[in-house]
Design a protein around this motif. Structure first.
Motif, PDB file in Angstrom:
ATOM      1  N   ASN A   1       3.553   1.943  16.616  1.00  8.79           N
ATOM      2  CA  ASN A   1       3.504   0.490  16.425  1.00  8.79           C
ATOM      3  C   ASN A   1       3.303   0.117  14.957  1.00  8.79           C
ATOM      4  OD1 ASN A   1       3.933  -0.028  19.108  1.00  8.79           O
ATOM      5  ND2 ASN A   1       1.756  -0.290  19.595  1.00  8.79           N
ATOM      6  N   SER A   2       2.507   0.901  14.235  1.00  9.37           N
ATOM      7  CA  SER A   2       2.306   0.636  12.810  1.00  9.37           C
ATOM      8  C   SER A   2       3.619   0.780  12.050  1.00  9.37           C
ATOM      9  CB  SER A   2       1.264   1.583  12.217  1.00  9.37           C
ATOM     10  OG  SER A   2      -0.011   1.298  12.737  1.00  9.37           O
ATOM     11  N   VAL A   3       4.407   1.786  12.386  1.00 11.65           N
ATOM     12  CA  VAL A   3       5.714   1.976  11.746  1.00 11.65           C
ATOM     13  C   VAL A   3       6.572   0.731  11.959  1.00 11.65           C
ATOM     14  CG1 VAL A   3       7.869   3.305  11.748  1.00 11.65           C
ATOM     15  CG2 VAL A   3       5.664   4.495  11.935  1.00 11.65           C
ATOM     16  N   CYS A   4       6.609   0.239  13.194  1.00 12.52           N
ATOM     17  CA  CYS A   4       7.420  -0.943  13.520  1.00 12.52           C
ATOM     18  C   CYS A   4       6.917  -2.188  12.783  1.00 12.52           C
ATOM     19  CB  CYS A   4       7.429  -1.178  15.024  1.00 12.52           C
ATOM     20  SG  CYS A   4       8.230   0.159  15.937  1.00 12.52           S
ATOM     21  N   VAL A   5       5.604  -2.350  12.719  1.00 19.17           N
ATOM     22  CA  VAL A   5       5.021  -3.502  12.028  1.00 19.17           C
ATOM     23  C   VAL A   5       5.306  -3.419  10.528  1.00 19.17           C
ATOM     24  CG1 VAL A   5       2.833  -4.607  11.372  1.00 19.17           C
ATOM     25  CG2 VAL A   5       3.248  -3.977  13.752  1.00 19.17           C
ATOM     26  N   TYR A   6       5.105  -2.244   9.931  1.00 21.02           N
ATOM     27  CA  TYR A   6       5.369  -2.072   8.503  1.00 21.02           C
ATOM     28  C   TYR A   6       6.839  -2.350   8.184  1.00 21.02           C
ATOM     29  CZ  TYR A   6       0.849   0.410   8.068  1.00 21.02           C
ATOM     30  OH  TYR A   6      -0.473   0.755   8.074  1.00 21.02           O
TER      31      TYR A   6
ATOM     32  N   LEU B   1      15.231   7.797   9.185  1.00 17.23           N
ATOM     33  CA  LEU B   1      14.412   8.581  10.117  1.00 17.23           C
ATOM     34  C   LEU B   1      13.937   7.699  11.264  1.00 17.23           C
ATOM     35  CD1 LEU B   1      12.247  10.633   7.615  1.00 17.23           C
ATOM     36  CD2 LEU B   1      14.108  11.471   9.015  1.00 17.23           C
ATOM     37  N   PRO B   2      13.864   8.261  12.469  1.00 15.21           N
ATOM     38  CA  PRO B   2      13.385   7.469  13.615  1.00 15.21           C
ATOM     39  C   PRO B   2      11.881   7.211  13.515  1.00 15.21           C
ATOM     40  CG  PRO B   2      13.900   9.723  14.282  1.00 15.21           C
ATOM     41  CD  PRO B   2      14.309   9.592  12.848  1.00 15.21           C
ATOM     42  N   PRO B   3      11.431   6.077  14.053  1.00 12.61           N
ATOM     43  CA  PRO B   3      10.004   5.716  13.983  1.00 12.61           C
ATOM     44  C   PRO B   3       9.058   6.787  14.522  1.00 12.61           C
ATOM     45  CG  PRO B   3      11.285   3.858  14.739  1.00 12.61           C
ATOM     46  CD  PRO B   3      12.217   5.031  14.683  1.00 12.61           C
ATOM     47  N   THR B   4       9.470   7.492  15.556  1.00 10.33           N
ATOM     48  CA  THR B   4       8.581   8.535  16.109  1.00 10.33           C
ATOM     49  C   THR B   4       8.342   9.639  15.082  1.00 10.33           C
ATOM     50  OG1 THR B   4      10.532   9.560  17.138  1.00 10.33           O
ATOM     51  CG2 THR B   4       9.156   8.180  18.550  1.00 10.33           C
ATOM     52  N   GLU B   5       9.375  10.037  14.365  1.00 16.60           N
ATOM     53  CA  GLU B   5       9.222  11.081  13.341  1.00 16.60           C
ATOM     54  C   GLU B   5       8.388  10.566  12.163  1.00 16.60           C
ATOM     55  OE1 GLU B   5      11.940  13.851  10.404  1.00 16.60           O
ATOM     56  OE2 GLU B   5      12.844  13.120  12.276  1.00 16.60           O
ATOM     57  N   ILE B   6       8.593   9.313  11.797  1.00 17.24           N
ATOM     58  CA  ILE B   6       7.830   8.724  10.690  1.00 17.24           C
ATOM     59  C   ILE B   6       6.344   8.673  11.048  1.00 17.24           C
ATOM     60  CG2 ILE B   6       7.444   6.618   9.333  1.00 17.24           C
ATOM     61  CD1 ILE B   6      10.490   6.080   9.658  1.00 17.24           C
ATOM     62  N   SER B   7       6.046   8.265  12.294  1.00 15.59           N
ATOM     63  CA  SER B   7       4.640   8.174  12.698  1.00 15.59           C
ATOM     64  C   SER B   7       3.979   9.554  12.675  1.00 15.59           C
ATOM     65  CB  SER B   7       4.507   7.521  14.079  1.00 15.59           C
ATOM     66  OG  SER B   7       5.025   8.352  15.080  1.00 15.59           O
ATOM     67  N   GLU B   8       4.716  10.586  13.076  1.00 14.94           N
ATOM     68  CA  GLU B   8       4.178  11.949  13.040  1.00 14.94           C
ATOM     69  C   GLU B   8       3.964  12.425  11.605  1.00 14.94           C
ATOM     70  OE1 GLU B   8       6.758  14.482  15.304  1.00 14.94           O
ATOM     71  OE2 GLU B   8       6.511  13.290  17.124  1.00 14.94           O
TER      72      GLU B   8
ATOM     73  N   SER C   1       0.854  -1.190   0.000  1.00 18.37           N
ATOM     74  CA  SER C   1       0.000   0.000   0.000  1.00 18.37           C
ATOM     75  C   SER C   1       0.892   1.243   0.000  1.00 18.37           C
ATOM     76  CB  SER C   1      -0.896   0.007   1.237  1.00 18.37           C
ATOM     77  OG  SER C   1      -0.120   0.252   2.402  1.00 18.37           O
ATOM     78  N   GLU C   2       0.296   2.364  -0.335  1.00 16.70           N
ATOM     79  CA  GLU C   2       1.029   3.630  -0.369  1.00 16.70           C
ATOM     80  C   GLU C   2       1.602   3.967   1.008  1.00 16.70           C
ATOM     81  OE1 GLU C   2       2.802   6.901  -1.990  1.00 16.70           O
ATOM     82  OE2 GLU C   2       1.743   5.332  -3.077  1.00 16.70           O
ATOM     83  N   ALA C   3       0.834   3.720   2.065  1.00 14.63           N
ATOM     84  CA  ALA C   3       1.298   4.028   3.423  1.00 14.63           C
ATOM     85  C   ALA C   3       2.509   3.177   3.803  1.00 14.63           C
ATOM     86  CB  ALA C   3       0.165   3.807   4.426  1.00 14.63           C
ATOM     87  N   VAL C   4       2.472   1.904   3.477  1.00 10.67           N
ATOM     88  CA  VAL C   4       3.584   1.004   3.797  1.00 10.67           C
ATOM     89  C   VAL C   4       4.822   1.396   2.986  1.00 10.67           C
ATOM     90  CG1 VAL C   4       4.391  -1.390   3.756  1.00 10.67           C
ATOM     91  CG2 VAL C   4       2.055  -0.884   4.467  1.00 10.67           C
ATOM     92  N   THR C   5       4.621   1.718   1.712  1.00 15.93           N
ATOM     93  CA  THR C   5       5.730   2.137   0.859  1.00 15.93           C
ATOM     94  C   THR C   5       6.383   3.405   1.391  1.00 15.93           C
ATOM     95  OG1 THR C   5       4.666   1.162  -1.082  1.00 15.93           O
ATOM     96  CG2 THR C   5       6.363   2.799  -1.505  1.00 15.93           C
ATOM     97  N   GLN C   6       5.570   4.410   1.703  1.00 12.21           N
ATOM     98  CA  GLN C   6       6.103   5.668   2.248  1.00 12.21           C
ATOM     99  C   GLN C   6       6.835   5.423   3.564  1.00 12.21           C
ATOM    100  OE1 GLN C   6       2.658   8.188   2.552  1.00 12.21           O
ATOM    101  NE2 GLN C   6       2.953   9.042   0.492  1.00 12.21           N
ATOM    102  N   CYS C   7       6.260   4.609   4.399  1.00  7.48           N
ATOM    103  CA  CYS C   7       6.863   4.304   5.698  1.00  7.48           C
ATOM    104  C   CYS C   7       8.241   3.673   5.511  1.00  7.48           C
ATOM    105  CB  CYS C   7       5.946   3.379   6.502  1.00  7.48           C
ATOM    106  SG  CYS C   7       6.596   2.924   8.106  1.00  7.48           S
ATOM    107  N   PHE C   8       8.325   2.664   4.652  1.00  7.51           N
ATOM    108  CA  PHE C   8       9.597   1.971   4.472  1.00  7.51           C
ATOM    109  C   PHE C   8      10.648   2.864   3.812  1.00  7.51           C
ATOM    110  CE2 PHE C   8      12.635  -1.088   2.749  1.00  7.51           C
ATOM    111  CZ  PHE C   8      12.942  -1.774   3.914  1.00  7.51           C
ATOM    112  N   GLU C   9      10.226   3.719   2.906  1.00  6.63           N
ATOM    113  CA  GLU C   9      11.176   4.645   2.291  1.00  6.63           C
ATOM    114  C   GLU C   9      11.753   5.602   3.327  1.00  6.63           C
ATOM    115  OE1 GLU C   9       8.925   6.240  -1.000  1.00  6.63           O
ATOM    116  OE2 GLU C   9       9.526   4.587  -2.309  1.00  6.63           O
ATOM    117  N   LEU C  10      10.935   6.055   4.262  1.00  6.90           N
ATOM    118  CA  LEU C  10      11.426   6.927   5.335  1.00  6.90           C
ATOM    119  C   LEU C  10      12.329   6.161   6.299  1.00  6.90           C
ATOM    120  CD1 LEU C  10       8.198   9.025   6.031  1.00  6.90           C
ATOM    121  CD2 LEU C  10      10.282   9.769   4.845  1.00  6.90           C
ATOM    122  N   VAL C  11      11.974   4.918   6.580  1.00  7.31           N
ATOM    123  CA  VAL C  11      12.827   4.068   7.417  1.00  7.31           C
ATOM    124  C   VAL C  11      14.197   3.910   6.750  1.00  7.31           C
ATOM    125  CG1 VAL C  11      13.186   1.688   8.217  1.00  7.31           C
ATOM    126  CG2 VAL C  11      10.989   2.809   8.599  1.00  7.31           C
TER     127      VAL C  11
END
Length: 147
Positions: A122-127, A108-115, A94-104
């Motif tokens: 938790n979604s950032v960590c799961v993705y 970038l730290p998970p807290t910044e990605i979630s914001e 999904s677009e959200a998972v793709t964006q999340c992984f690209e930021l990872v």
């Protein structure tokens, strides 16, 4: 340097029909690395001779070591496989998972990605875990398939 890359690709293209995959002799990337190494050395030898004639200075082609070329070849191969794996894996995300992984991947730290994405920590960590597993499997598959 574009001419050098073109020479390498041309030699590899011409050599493909003669390439006989044999696990005992090595992998495709080793064969390609040998072509690259020899072409680069020959290029710098001829450049050295040309420069020597023009300026009296000599370029030492032996300064390019085989281990250094092998290291560069291996790194380029790993980058190629990773990019190919990402192209294959990202098609099914999904677009959200793709964006999340690209930021990872950018560190970038998970807290910044979630914001940034408006998702939970938790979604950032799961993705991240889900995509990392898929990437690992795809990289392994490609390495087995491509040698």
């Amino acid at each position: 340097q574009d001419d050098l890359a073109q020479d390498i690709l041309l030699k590899a293209w011409k050599g493909i029909p003669k390439f006989d995959f044999n696990h005992k002799r090595g992998k495709f990337r080793n064969w390609l690395g040998m072509i690259t190494s020899n072409t680069v050395k020959n290029h710098y030898r001829s450049e050295g001779n040309r420069n020597k004639m023009l300026s009296g200075n000599e370029i030492d082609a032996t300064a390019i070591s085989d281990p250094e070329i092998e290291r560069i070849t291996y790194e380029e191969w790993r980058n190629f496989i990773a990019k190919m794996a990402w192209e294959n894996v990202s098609k099914n995300l999904s677009e959200a998972v793709t964006q999340c992984f690209e930021l990872v991947s950018q560190g970038l730290p998970p807290t910044e990605i979630s914001e940034r994405l408006g998702i939970t920590y938790n979604s950032v960590c799961v993705y991240k875990k889900r995509v990392t597993n898929k990437m690992s499997h795809e990289i392994l598959r490609l390495e087995n398939e491509l040698g």
